[in-house]
Design an enzyme around this catalytic site. Structure first.
Site, mmCIF file in Angstrom:
data_model
loop_
_atom_site.group_PDB
_atom_site.id
_atom_site.type_symbol
_atom_site.label_atom_id
_atom_site.label_comp_id
_atom_site.label_asym_id
_atom_site.label_seq_id
_atom_site.Cartn_x
_atom_site.Cartn_y
_atom_site.Cartn_z
ATOM 1 N N SER A 142 0.854 -1.193 0.000
ATOM 2 C CA SER A 142 0.000 0.000 0.000
ATOM 3 C C SER A 142 0.887 1.238 0.000
ATOM 4 O O SER A 142 2.027 1.188 0.481
ATOM 5 C CB SER A 142 -0.856 -0.002 1.270
ATOM 6 O OG SER A 142 -1.511 1.235 1.428
ATOM 7 N N TYR A 202 -2.035 -0.513 10.438
ATOM 8 C CA TYR A 202 -2.030 -1.103 9.083
ATOM 9 C C TYR A 202 -0.770 -0.664 8.348
ATOM 10 O O TYR A 202 -0.078 -1.472 7.713
ATOM 11 C CB TYR A 202 -3.288 -0.640 8.349
ATOM 12 C CG TYR A 202 -3.343 -0.950 6.869
ATOM 13 C CD1 TYR A 202 -3.659 -2.228 6.418
ATOM 14 C CD2 TYR A 202 -3.115 0.042 5.914
ATOM 15 C CE1 TYR A 202 -3.734 -2.501 5.054
ATOM 16 C CE2 TYR A 202 -3.191 -0.219 4.565
ATOM 17 C CZ TYR A 202 -3.506 -1.489 4.141
ATOM 18 O OH TYR A 202 -3.578 -1.763 2.787
HETATM 19 N N1 LIG Z 1 -8.729 -0.785 -1.219
HETATM 20 C C1 LIG Z 1 -7.726 0.011 -0.917
HETATM 21 O O1 LIG Z 1 -7.918 1.250 -0.760
HETATM 22 C C2 LIG Z 1 -6.335 -0.529 -0.808
HETATM 23 C C3 LIG Z 1 -5.266 0.380 -0.886
HETATM 24 C C4 LIG Z 1 -3.960 -0.082 -0.790
HETATM 25 C C5 LIG Z 1 -3.719 -1.427 -0.635
HETATM 26 N N2 LIG Z 1 -4.757 -2.303 -0.564
HETATM 27 C C6 LIG Z 1 -4.423 -3.723 -0.376
HETATM 28 O O2 LIG Z 1 -4.988 -4.463 -1.439
HETATM 29 C C7 LIG Z 1 -5.250 -5.799 -1.019
HETATM 30 C C8 LIG Z 1 -6.662 -6.184 -1.422
HETATM 31 O O3 LIG Z 1 -7.574 -5.312 -0.769
HETATM 32 P P1 LIG Z 1 -9.018 -4.963 -1.333
HETATM 33 O O4 LIG Z 1 -9.097 -3.499 -1.423
HETATM 34 O O5 LIG Z 1 -9.331 -5.791 -2.528
HETATM 35 O O6 LIG Z 1 -9.888 -5.416 -0.058
HETATM 36 P P2 LIG Z 1 -11.293 -6.198 0.074
HETATM 37 O O7 LIG Z 1 -12.248 -5.732 -0.961
HETATM 38 O O8 LIG Z 1 -11.640 -6.077 1.516
HETATM 39 O O9 LIG Z 1 -10.894 -7.687 -0.263
HETATM 40 C C9 LIG Z 1 -10.047 -8.405 0.592
HETATM 41 C C10 LIG Z 1 -9.845 -9.792 0.029
HETATM 42 O O10 LIG Z 1 -8.932 -10.489 0.899
HETATM 43 C C11 LIG Z 1 -9.565 -11.686 1.337
HETATM 44 N N3 LIG Z 1 -9.112 -12.002 2.688
HETATM 45 C C12 LIG Z 1 -9.122 -11.199 3.781
HETATM 46 N N4 LIG Z 1 -8.652 -11.880 4.835
HETATM 47 C C13 LIG Z 1 -8.370 -13.136 4.409
HETATM 48 C C14 LIG Z 1 -7.893 -14.305 5.035
HETATM 49 N N5 LIG Z 1 -7.586 -14.336 6.327
HETATM 50 N N6 LIG Z 1 -7.718 -15.413 4.274
HETATM 51 C C15 LIG Z 1 -8.019 -15.393 2.966
HETATM 52 N N7 LIG Z 1 -8.460 -14.327 2.310
HETATM 53 C C16 LIG Z 1 -8.652 -13.207 3.039
HETATM 54 C C17 LIG Z 1 -11.075 -11.426 1.247
HETATM 55 O O11 LIG Z 1 -11.779 -12.636 1.016
HETATM 56 P P3 LIG Z 1 -12.603 -13.478 2.101
HETATM 57 O O12 LIG Z 1 -13.274 -12.505 3.026
HETATM 58 O O13 LIG Z 1 -13.551 -14.263 1.237
HETATM 59 O O14 LIG Z 1 -11.595 -14.353 2.775
HETATM 60 C C18 LIG Z 1 -11.128 -10.589 -0.032
HETATM 61 O O15 LIG Z 1 -11.107 -11.416 -1.166
HETATM 62 C C19 LIG Z 1 -4.993 -5.826 0.485
HETATM 63 O O16 LIG Z 1 -3.726 -6.358 0.751
HETATM 64 C C20 LIG Z 1 -5.015 -4.353 0.873
HETATM 65 O O17 LIG Z 1 -4.238 -4.092 2.014
HETATM 66 C C21 LIG Z 1 -6.065 -1.882 -0.652
#
Ligand SMILES: NC(=O)c1ccc[n+]([C@@H]2O[C@H](COP(=O)([O-])OP(=O)(O)OC[C@H]3O[C@@H](n4cnc5c(N)ncnc54)[C@H](OP(=O)(O)O)[C@@H]3O)[C@@H](O)[C@H]2O)c1
Length: 256
Positions: free
Chosen positions: A136, A150
């Site tokens: 991130s 985080y």
């Molecule tokens: N959205 C943002 O603004 C943002 C910005 C910078 C970085 N990121 C990073 O991008 C990545 C993806 O985030 P996102 O925005 O797509 O979030 P999201 O929409 O909340 O999706 C999170 C995904 O991770 C899975 N997950 C969470 N905990 C898990 C576990 N213990 N085991 C297996 N799967 C798990 C969830 O699936 P299940 O619940 O089905 O397990 C879901 O598929 C993360 O690493 C996040 O830190 C996001």
């Protein structure tokens, strides 16, 4: 991308699901991991008949090892492993508990370490493969007080990612290790954060998952080690480390 075997954690929603759909549309065969069966199956169905869905909790080392085994058993090899699963938190640094910090390290650091260690023997055997760790901008610039824990976990993830790259550089030069740094992305990440929080989808300047997925696909097609999902983010990091005081005064966000 054609015929690449790509494992993606956190593939049931958000960024991971978008990477899966795009990679599959370009001819990759994808292995999708997450905890929610229904959501994961729906993404797998959209990725075509070759997609393999493996219910996985990435915070459980044996689950992640099983994911690696199932991927290799099914496709005989893995080319790319994306540690994308992760979780946010909304809590001011002065109020962070032991459990808060443990959960951040478990969900964002240990989970990716398990992934790296699970696929590494396979990549070393072939001296080929790519690990991408989705970090991130908060792993580079800790600009948001309520996400401090985080941010700390993503800084730790970046250190492990760079450390692995250093470990492999001379011994296994065919294995590429990549950090991907998105800014705000329009997913349910904010809603899913520990202690709740703002919906990332309503935040100004949020990037679409498709845009982020395109950058990730490009980082696979043309392997790179440090990838920002918008070019301006790299400039921001340089500005921050050039003059932290000025950058903090202009851009850091307090708890309110
Ligand atoms: N959205 C943002 O603004 C943002 C910005 C910078 C970085 N990121 C990073 O991008 C990545 C993806 O985030 P996102 O925005 O797509 O979030 P999201 O929409 O909340 O999706 C999170 C995904 O991770 C899975 N997950 C969470 N905990 C898990 C576990 N213990 N085991 C297996 N799967 C798990 C969830 O699936 P299940 O619940 O089905 O397990 C879901 O598929 C993360 O690493 C996040 O830190 C996001």
């Amino acid at each position: 991308m054609k015929d690449k075997i790509i494992v993606i954690t956190g593939a049931s929603a958000g960024i991971g699901a978008a990477i899966a759909r795009k990679a599959a549309a370009e001819g990759a065969r994808v292995v999708l991991a997450a905890r929610r069966q229904k959501e994961l199956s729906e993404v797998a169905a959209a990725c075509g008949p070759d997609a393999l869905a493996v219910i996985t909790d990435v915070t459980v080392r044996s689950d992640v090892e099983s994911l690696a085994r199932q991927a290799v058993d099914r496709f005989r090899r893995v080319d790319v492993w994306i540690n994308n699963a992760g979780r946010g938190i909304t809590r001011a640094p002065s109020e962070i508990t032991d459990d808060d910090l443990d959960m951040m390290m478990r969900d964002n650091v240990k989970s990716a370490l398990y992934g790296m260690q699970a696929i590494l023997p396979h990549f070393k055997e072939r001296n080929a493969g790519q690990i991408l760790n989705v970090s991130s901008m908060l792993g580079r610039i800790p600009f948001f007080a309520l996400r401090a824990a985080y941010s700390a976990s993503k800084h730790a993830l970046n250190a492990l990612t760079a450390g692995l790259r250093a470990e492999l550089r001379h011994t296994f030069p065919g294995v590429v290790v990549t950090t991907v740094s998105p800014g705000i992305v329009a997913t349910e990440f904010g809603l899913n954060a520990l202690h709740g929080g703002l919906d990332s989808r309503s935040m100004p300047g949020a990037q679409s998952v498709d845009e982020v997925a395109d950058v990730v696909i490009d980082a696979i097609r043309n392997p790179q080690i440090d990838v920002y999902t918008r070019p301006v983010y790299a400039d921001n990091v340089r500005r921050y480390y050039d003059d932290m005081d000025a950058f903090e005064r202009a851009s850091f966000v307090g708890p309110k």
